[in-house]
Design a protein around this motif. Sequence first.
Motif, PDB file in Angstrom:
ATOM      1  N   ASP A 124      -7.165   2.174  18.496  1.00 32.24           N
ATOM      2  CA  ASP A 124      -6.258   1.024  18.457  1.00 32.24           C
ATOM      3  C   ASP A 124      -5.219   1.151  17.345  1.00 32.24           C
ATOM      4  OD1 ASP A 124      -7.539  -0.139  20.588  1.00 32.24           O
ATOM      5  OD2 ASP A 124      -8.885  -1.341  19.351  1.00 32.24           O
ATOM      6  N   GLU A 125      -5.600   1.807  16.269  1.00 36.33           N
ATOM      7  CA  GLU A 125      -4.684   1.949  15.132  1.00 36.33           C
ATOM      8  C   GLU A 125      -4.784   3.365  14.594  1.00 36.33           C
ATOM      9  OE1 GLU A 125      -3.447  -1.256  11.890  1.00 36.33           O
ATOM     10  OE2 GLU A 125      -5.396  -0.369  11.426  1.00 36.33           O
ATOM     11  N   LYS A 133       1.298   3.517  17.632  1.00 36.68           N
ATOM     12  CA  LYS A 133       0.095   3.242  16.836  1.00 36.68           C
ATOM     13  C   LYS A 133       0.380   3.387  15.344  1.00 36.68           C
ATOM     14  CE  LYS A 133      -2.681   3.085  20.531  1.00 36.68           C
ATOM     15  NZ  LYS A 133      -3.473   1.912  20.943  1.00 36.68           N
ATOM     16  N   GLN A 145       2.272   0.330  14.139  1.00 35.56           N
ATOM     17  CA  GLN A 145       1.420  -0.848  14.075  1.00 35.56           C
ATOM     18  C   GLN A 145       0.626  -0.914  12.776  1.00 35.56           C
ATOM     19  OE1 GLN A 145      -0.843  -0.537  17.711  1.00 35.56           O
ATOM     20  NE2 GLN A 145       0.744  -1.508  18.951  1.00 35.56           N
ATOM     21  N   SER A 146       0.342   0.243  12.200  1.00 31.40           N
ATOM     22  CA  SER A 146      -0.422   0.256  10.949  1.00 31.40           C
ATOM     23  C   SER A 146       0.411  -0.215   9.760  1.00 31.40           C
ATOM     24  CB  SER A 146      -0.945   1.658  10.658  1.00 31.40           C
ATOM     25  OG  SER A 146       0.088   2.502  10.191  1.00 31.40           O
TER      26      SER A 146
END
Length: 231
Positions: free
Chosen positions: A62-63, A108, A111-112
Amino acid sequence: MKRQFVIIGGTKGIGLALVNELLASGNEVIVYARNRGELPEAVTHISFDATTDEFPKDTLPDEVHGLAYCPGSITLKPFRSLSLDIFEKDFTINVMGAVKSIKAVLTKLKQSKAGSVVLFSTVAVGQGMPFHASIATAKAAVEGLTRSLAAELAPDVRVNCIAPSLTDTDLAGNLLSTPEKRTASDQRHPLRRTGTPEDIAKMAAFLLSENSSWISGQIIGVDGGMSALRV
């Protein structure tokens, strides 16, 4: 919270040394490579050939906090012996494979909010060495990609590049195949030794970590002093 890293081609040499560095710091690592090789059991392996395969995005976590692209080549021939196919092959593995991987993981990383990308060049780009025309051309493109993406992706994703000198890996086996060749390599470096995978991996792990949070767009020589010193 454990940080999650994606390593492309981390089954041997510098890539494997980097995997071990990241694991030792308590991180989670996913390696995308053609085979599992000698990867530790704690590592998730996804079959992937960066030169031919579509990146399997559905296997990403997800990350993703960091990405390192480790596949490369060492093609040392006189220019007259370098076919166009060799130039294309070197460009494909060193540049297009990196582009493909970054594109797949970029969402991804963003997003972090603190993503980091590490690429690899060579000391030969800045030094101008004979018989390096194909690999230096490809790696120069990697350096250009590094700086362009670092500017475009700031501030959410940092992008840096390591430019090693000759390192004692399987890829360099022919260049270090006898005691005489090893001694000659050692003596060419101001620090009087050839690099190890761990020398390069420690810098890569640093650049992937939060400890390097104010470093981006850099081409960093880890080369035994070769790029800067004359002794």
